[in-house]
Each structure stands twice: as structure tokens, then as C-alpha cells.
Design a protein around this motif. Structure first.
Motif: not given
Length: 137
Positions: A54-79
Motif C-alpha cells: 500500500x505504501x509502495x502504491x502511494x509512493x509510486x503515484x505521488x511523484x508523478x501526479x495529483x491523487x487523493x486518498x479516495x482515488x488511490x483507494x478506488x484505483x487499488x481496491x484497498x480499504x
């Protein structure tokens, strides 16, 4: 201290000691203890982040674009709870922060430009394909 941390610390101290053994005296200007401590902290955090998908998924996204916790949750199907725990941990380490009054819908951004570059470096090593981080760059 867990054994792997002790092993890393000993390896670094050995490497620093070996590199400086040829010098007649320890040169504090060349390699400062603060630099070694900072490097060790980065290595430890990198290990923790890379071992947590989960941390890796966040770190891999954040430097390249704007994401919210909600969009990361929907994209990864994580709680949402697990996403917010990972964000809280990354914030505590000073790597990211959430912009906005509503944390769930606020943007997750790197703490600084230098941090963005560090996160990019980590993600380039870990997130080469969709298989590793569920994202392609």
C-alpha cells in the motif's frame, strides 16, 4: 533493534571504517555522522515502504501526479482505512502531506521538491511495470 537494522548499521559502519582506514585521522568534513544517519534512515524507510504494497502504491503515484486518498483507494481496491494508515505513516516520516481541509478528498503531495525526487528514484527502482505498483508511468 531488529537484527536486519543492526546488520545494515554494522555494514555501513564497517564500510565507513574501511574507507577511512587508509587516512591517518577520521575526517569529519568528508563523511559526517549526520550524513550517515540520514542515509541509514532513508534505507530503513525505503525497506519499509517497498515491503508494504500500500505504501509502495502511494509512493509510486505521488511523484508523478495529483491523487487523493479516495482515488488511490478506488484505483487499488484497498480499504480506505488502510490507505489512511499508510498515508499517516508516510506523513510521520516527513515524506508527504495532505493538502485540503477534508483529508479523504485532499491532495497527497510530496513534502518538498527534494522529497519528490527521492520518491521518483524509489519508484523508478520498484515500479517498473504494472505488476509491481499497479501503475505505469
Amino acid at each position: 533493534m531488529p537484527s536486519w537494522r543492526l546488520g545494515i548499521a554494522l555494514a555501513v559502519l564497517f564500510a565507513v571504517g574501511t574507507a577511512n582506514a587508509e587516512q591517518s585521522a577520521w575526517d569529519h568534513n568528508e563523511i559526517g555522522l549526520a550524513q550517515v544517519a540520514s542515509w541509514l534512515r532513508d534505507v530503513e524507510r525505503g525497506i519499509w515502504i517497498n515491503s508494504d504494497p500500500i505504501m509502495r502504491a502511494i509512493v509510486c503515484r505521488i511523484p508523478y501526479g495529483n491523487f487523493t486518498p479516495k482515488t488511490i483507494s478506488m484505483a487499488t481496491n484497498l480499504s480506505p482505512q488502510r490507505i489512511m494508515l499508510a498515508i499517516a505513516e508516510l506523513e510521520a516520516w516527513g515524506l508527504i502531506y495532505v493538502v485540503g481541509t477534508e483529508r479523504w478528498e485532499g491532495l497527497i503531495v510530496p513534502a518538498s521538491g527534494k522529497t519528490r525526487e527521492k520518491l521518483r528514484g524509489w519508484s523508478q527502482g520498484w515500479c517498473i511495470s504494472d505488476d509491481n505498483c499497479d501503475i505505469s508511468r
